[in-house]
Design a protein around this motif. Structure first.
Motif, PDB file in Angstrom:
ATOM      1  N   ALA A 118      -6.239  -5.247  16.576  1.00 56.89           N
ATOM      2  CA  ALA A 118      -4.787  -5.432  16.572  1.00 56.89           C
ATOM      3  C   ALA A 118      -4.423  -6.832  17.068  1.00 56.89           C
ATOM      4  CB  ALA A 118      -4.126  -4.369  17.442  1.00 56.89           C
ATOM      5  N   ARG A 119      -5.106  -7.291  18.106  1.00 57.53           N
ATOM      6  CA  ARG A 119      -4.844  -8.640  18.617  1.00 57.53           C
ATOM      7  C   ARG A 119      -5.215  -9.704  17.584  1.00 57.53           C
ATOM      8  NH1 ARG A 119      -7.561  -7.591  24.574  1.00 57.53           N
ATOM      9  NH2 ARG A 119      -5.870  -6.287  25.430  1.00 57.53           N
ATOM     10  N   ARG A 120      -6.265  -9.422  16.843  1.00 53.10           N
ATOM     11  CA  ARG A 120      -6.717 -10.376  15.829  1.00 53.10           C
ATOM     12  C   ARG A 120      -5.716 -10.461  14.667  1.00 53.10           C
ATOM     13  NH1 ARG A 120     -11.288  -8.353  15.437  1.00 53.10           N
ATOM     14  NH2 ARG A 120     -11.122  -7.172  13.497  1.00 53.10           N
ATOM     15  N   TYR A 121      -5.108  -9.340  14.325  1.00 57.01           N
ATOM     16  CA  TYR A 121      -4.161  -9.323  13.201  1.00 57.01           C
ATOM     17  C   TYR A 121      -2.783  -9.857  13.581  1.00 57.01           C
ATOM     18  CZ  TYR A 121      -7.652  -6.275  11.036  1.00 57.01           C
ATOM     19  OH  TYR A 121      -8.825  -5.757  10.516  1.00 57.01           O
ATOM     20  N   ALA A 122      -2.491  -9.946  14.867  1.00 58.65           N
ATOM     21  CA  ALA A 122      -1.177 -10.422  15.301  1.00 58.65           C
ATOM     22  C   ALA A 122      -0.949 -11.854  14.819  1.00 58.65           C
ATOM     23  CB  ALA A 122      -1.063 -10.350  16.814  1.00 58.65           C
ATOM     24  N   GLY A 123       0.271 -12.136  14.432  1.00 53.69           N
ATOM     25  CA  GLY A 123       0.601 -13.476  13.964  1.00 53.69           C
ATOM     26  C   GLY A 123       1.763 -13.454  12.983  1.00 53.69           C
ATOM     27  N   SER A 124       1.893 -14.518  12.239  1.00 57.96           N
ATOM     28  CA  SER A 124       2.983 -14.667  11.271  1.00 57.96           C
ATOM     29  C   SER A 124       2.429 -14.627   9.853  1.00 57.96           C
ATOM     30  CB  SER A 124       3.718 -15.990  11.516  1.00 57.96           C
ATOM     31  OG  SER A 124       4.736 -16.182  10.552  1.00 57.96           O
ATOM     32  N   TYR A 125       3.153 -13.936   8.963  1.00 55.80           N
ATOM     33  CA  TYR A 125       2.731 -13.805   7.569  1.00 55.80           C
ATOM     34  C   TYR A 125       3.918 -14.079   6.649  1.00 55.80           C
ATOM     35  CZ  TYR A 125      -1.377 -11.450   9.522  1.00 55.80           C
ATOM     36  OH  TYR A 125      -2.507 -11.157  10.231  1.00 55.80           O
ATOM     37  N   GLU A 126       3.623 -14.587   5.444  1.00 58.32           N
ATOM     38  CA  GLU A 126       4.674 -14.860   4.466  1.00 58.32           C
ATOM     39  C   GLU A 126       4.212 -14.433   3.079  1.00 58.32           C
ATOM     40  OE1 GLU A 126       5.497 -19.046   4.378  1.00 58.32           O
ATOM     41  OE2 GLU A 126       3.396 -19.585   4.580  1.00 58.32           O
ATOM     42  N   PHE A 127       5.183 -14.101   2.226  1.00 60.41           N
ATOM     43  CA  PHE A 127       4.862 -13.642   0.880  1.00 60.41           C
ATOM     44  C   PHE A 127       4.218 -14.759   0.061  1.00 60.41           C
ATOM     45  CE2 PHE A 127       8.407 -10.692   1.909  1.00 60.41           C
ATOM     46  CZ  PHE A 127       7.722  -9.500   1.737  1.00 60.41           C
ATOM     47  N   THR A 128       3.214 -14.402  -0.731  1.00 58.61           N
ATOM     48  CA  THR A 128       2.604 -15.384  -1.625  1.00 58.61           C
ATOM     49  C   THR A 128       3.536 -15.685  -2.798  1.00 58.61           C
ATOM     50  OG1 THR A 128       1.473 -13.635  -2.877  1.00 58.61           O
ATOM     51  CG2 THR A 128       0.272 -14.633  -1.047  1.00 58.61           C
ATOM     52  N   ARG A 129       4.434 -14.748  -3.105  1.00 57.80           N
ATOM     53  CA  ARG A 129       5.395 -14.962  -4.195  1.00 57.80           C
ATOM     54  C   ARG A 129       6.566 -15.789  -3.651  1.00 57.80           C
ATOM     55  NH1 ARG A 129       8.231  -9.986  -7.376  1.00 57.80           N
ATOM     56  NH2 ARG A 129       9.862 -10.285  -5.827  1.00 57.80           N
ATOM     57  N   ARG A 130       6.359 -17.096  -3.633  1.00 56.34           N
ATOM     58  CA  ARG A 130       7.379 -18.010  -3.117  1.00 56.34           C
ATOM     59  C   ARG A 130       7.209 -19.370  -3.780  1.00 56.34           C
ATOM     60  NH1 ARG A 130       3.212 -18.086   0.651  1.00 56.34           N
ATOM     61  NH2 ARG A 130       2.653 -20.150   1.451  1.00 56.34           N
ATOM     62  N   ASN A 131       8.218 -20.185  -3.676  1.00 59.82           N
ATOM     63  CA  ASN A 131       8.181 -21.523  -4.250  1.00 59.82           C
ATOM     64  C   ASN A 131       7.559 -22.487  -3.245  1.00 59.82           C
ATOM     65  OD1 ASN A 131       8.799 -24.041  -5.522  1.00 59.82           O
ATOM     66  ND2 ASN A 131      10.508 -23.058  -6.570  1.00 59.82           N
ATOM     67  N   HIS A 132       6.651 -23.330  -3.712  1.00 59.44           N
ATOM     68  CA  HIS A 132       5.984 -24.286  -2.836  1.00 59.44           C
ATOM     69  C   HIS A 132       6.510 -25.702  -3.004  1.00 59.44           C
ATOM     70  CE1 HIS A 132       2.567 -21.653  -1.505  1.00 59.44           C
ATOM     71  NE2 HIS A 132       2.925 -21.007  -2.606  1.00 59.44           N
ATOM     72  N   SER A 133       6.978 -26.038  -4.207  1.00 55.58           N
ATOM     73  CA  SER A 133       7.269 -27.436  -4.521  1.00 55.58           C
ATOM     74  C   SER A 133       8.743 -27.764  -4.701  1.00 55.58           C
ATOM     75  CB  SER A 133       6.516 -27.840  -5.799  1.00 55.58           C
ATOM     76  OG  SER A 133       6.910 -27.019  -6.886  1.00 55.58           O
ATOM     77  N   LYS A 134       9.627 -26.767  -4.715  1.00 57.72           N
ATOM     78  CA  LYS A 134      11.052 -27.008  -4.923  1.00 57.72           C
ATOM     79  C   LYS A 134      11.846 -26.557  -3.704  1.00 57.72           C
ATOM     80  CE  LYS A 134      10.089 -28.484  -9.028  1.00 57.72           C
ATOM     81  NZ  LYS A 134      10.135 -29.926  -9.346  1.00 57.72           N
ATOM     82  N   ILE A 135      13.160 -26.783  -3.762  1.00 53.31           N
ATOM     83  CA  ILE A 135      14.001 -26.481  -2.609  1.00 53.31           C
ATOM     84  C   ILE A 135      14.061 -24.982  -2.322  1.00 53.31           C
ATOM     85  CG2 ILE A 135      16.178 -26.233  -3.867  1.00 53.31           C
ATOM     86  CD1 ILE A 135      17.487 -27.869  -1.578  1.00 53.31           C
ATOM     87  N   ASP A 136      13.695 -24.153  -3.332  1.00 55.13           N
ATOM     88  CA  ASP A 136      13.648 -22.709  -3.100  1.00 55.13           C
ATOM     89  C   ASP A 136      12.684 -22.335  -1.987  1.00 55.13           C
ATOM     90  OD1 ASP A 136      14.302 -23.455  -5.868  1.00 55.13           O
ATOM     91  OD2 ASP A 136      14.653 -21.321  -6.148  1.00 55.13           O
ATOM     92  N   PHE A 205       2.960  -5.712  -5.666  1.00 55.44           N
ATOM     93  CA  PHE A 205       3.222  -6.962  -6.382  1.00 55.44           C
ATOM     94  C   PHE A 205       3.579  -8.114  -5.445  1.00 55.44           C
ATOM     95  CE2 PHE A 205       6.750  -4.011  -6.236  1.00 55.44           C
ATOM     96  CZ  PHE A 205       7.724  -4.743  -5.593  1.00 55.44           C
ATOM     97  N   MET A 206       3.565  -7.871  -4.141  1.00 58.26           N
ATOM     98  CA  MET A 206       3.957  -8.912  -3.192  1.00 58.26           C
ATOM     99  C   MET A 206       3.033  -8.950  -1.977  1.00 58.26           C
ATOM    100  SD  MET A 206       8.145  -8.769  -3.263  1.00 58.26           S
ATOM    101  CE  MET A 206       8.314 -10.168  -2.158  1.00 58.26           C
ATOM    102  N   PRO A 207       1.820  -9.487  -2.141  1.00 56.25           N
ATOM    103  CA  PRO A 207       0.935  -9.643  -0.979  1.00 56.25           C
ATOM    104  C   PRO A 207       1.477 -10.710  -0.032  1.00 56.25           C
ATOM    105  CG  PRO A 207       0.016 -10.756  -2.872  1.00 56.25           C
ATOM    106  CD  PRO A 207       1.219 -10.010  -3.378  1.00 56.25           C
ATOM    107  N   MET A 208       0.990 -10.686   1.191  1.00 57.88           N
ATOM    108  CA  MET A 208       1.376 -11.673   2.181  1.00 57.88           C
ATOM    109  C   MET A 208       0.132 -12.387   2.684  1.00 57.88           C
ATOM    110  SD  MET A 208       4.364  -9.727   4.328  1.00 57.88           S
ATOM    111  CE  MET A 208       5.208 -11.271   4.652  1.00 57.88           C
ATOM    112  N   GLU A 209       0.301 -13.656   3.030  1.00 57.24           N
ATOM    113  CA  GLU A 209      -0.810 -14.428   3.574  1.00 57.24           C
ATOM    114  C   GLU A 209      -0.437 -14.976   4.946  1.00 57.24           C
ATOM    115  OE1 GLU A 209      -1.671 -17.587   0.915  1.00 57.24           O
ATOM    116  OE2 GLU A 209       0.349 -18.446   0.972  1.00 57.24           O
ATOM    117  N   ARG A 210      -1.466 -15.267   5.715  1.00 52.72           N
ATOM    118  CA  ARG A 210      -1.264 -15.797   7.065  1.00 52.72           C
ATOM    119  C   ARG A 210      -0.528 -17.142   6.981  1.00 52.72           C
ATOM    120  NH1 ARG A 210      -3.437 -13.164  11.908  1.00 52.72           N
ATOM    121  NH2 ARG A 210      -3.445 -14.716  13.555  1.00 52.72           N
TER     122      ARG A 210
END
Length: 350
Positions: A118-136, A205-210
């Motif tokens: 549980a301590r190892r999994y603690a942290g911040s995660y965000e959806f991989t389905r997101r914009n990387h290069s634009k203002i979105d 359809f929406m995995p999350m990454e560290r």
């Protein structure tokens, strides 16, 4: 719905070949072998132990879901106009609880290894389905999830799932079940055992990454809070030290006035963006408002002012060393980096 429940047949008409319908319903990809996966045009979901296929969707005020259970020849379609998208989930849950009661829950796993995991999994995660290069990309700044570990090995997940945090208990290897709910959570780690991804069983359809440290909301909230504290302090200080600043040598005086301009422009930039977003609101769904495009000139001007301030501060140290002035310049650099990191510099539209 009826055609898909009958392998592509509706009445006496065979709209789809049986093998086509079956292929559309078959799992094509899974984030975790224990979780429902993606099909073709559909995705699977688990409701009280039943495998359903369907597809949902959302816009600002409309929330829709389609669910089919071919094994039971049952289908459900719901669509709501509401600001509360949880209405859909509550109706679906009530339907399955009424007609297909839940199966027994898995037992909680305990032990020292569970607490360490549980301590190892603690942290911040965000959806991989997101914009990387634009203002979105700026949207992902407010849609990160925070995972924290409790002493008993449970996990608390907070963020975009709802107003209240969700708590999960361990029920298997890197597998957790929602307490007071029916959802599951799983993690994936690399070869060294470092967590890399987080999955929810209801979001195939929406995995999350560290989230890397330089994109974590918590990091930037702290950095921006300190930066804007310095900007406010610069304005207050300038008001109390007008005569003293006026009597300074040319280089320090220029740097002091630049610091005042940078601080004022930073606060004005935030105020203008807040006003534009409040006024336009849902207007962004049909295009980029002209007022927003015009407001984007302010970050560009700010970065230019920040660069000039850094140079002026460096030169001012030759005549008069000022830690405060250096801190304001550092605050300007921090805000400039935030604007760059989240694609708010320029007109980076998708």
């Amino acid at each position: 719905m009826i055609a898909h429940l009958q392998d592509g047949r509706y009445g006496s008409n065979q709209i789809l070949k049986p093998e086509t319908a079956q292929l559309m319903h078959k799992t094509a990809f899974q984030l975790d072998p224990r979780f429902p996966g993606m099909a073709l045009g559909f995705y699977h979901s688990n409701h009280n132990g039943l495998d359903a296929i369907g597809h949902g969707g959302d816009v600002a005020y409309c929330h829709t879901d389609l669910l089919l259970i071919p094994a039971r020849q049952v289908g459900l379609f719901v669509s709501f106009y509401t600001t509360d998208n949880r209405v859909r989930e509550r109706v679906v849950e009530a339907f399955f609880d009424r007609y297909f009661p839940a199966s027994p829950e898995a037992k909680t796993v305990t032990g020292a290894d569970v607490v360490a995991a549980a301590r190892r999994y603690a942290g911040s995660y965000e959806f991989t389905r997101r914009n990387h290069s634009k203002i979105d990309k700026l949207l992902s700044f407010t849609t990160q999830m925070s995972v924290s570990a409790l002493p008993n090995g449970n996990l608390v997940v907070s963020g975009v799932l709802g107003p209240e945090p969700w708590q999960f208990r361990p029920v298997g290897e890197n597998l957790y079940q929602q307490i007071g709910g029916k959802f599951h959570l799983a993690f994936r780690s690399d070869a060294q055992g470092h967590p890399t991804h987080m999955f929810f069983d209801f979001l195939p359809f929406m995995p999350m990454e560290r989230t890397p440290w330089y994109e974590r909301t918590g990091f930037w909230y702290g950095a921006l809070a300190l930066a804007f504290l310095m900007f406010v302090a610069a304005l207050v200080r300038a008001g109390f030290r007008r005569r003293e600043i006026k009597a300074l040598p040319v280089a320090p005086r220029r740097a002091e006035r630049l610091a005042l301009a940078v601080a004022a422009w930073a606060l004005a930039t935030v105020a203008v963006f807040a006003a534009v977003l409040a006024i336009n609101g849902e207007g962004f769904s049909s295009g980029i408002p002209a007022s927003f495009k015009l407001a984007l000139t302010m970050p560009v001007i700010f970065v230019v002012l920040a660069a000039v301030l850094v140079i002026a501060t460096f030169r001012a140290w030759k005549d008069r060393r000022s830690v405060f002035l250096s801190l304001v310049a550092l605050a300007a650099v921090v805000f400039s980096l935030w604007l760059w990191q989240w694609n708010v510099l320029g007109w980076q539209f998708g």
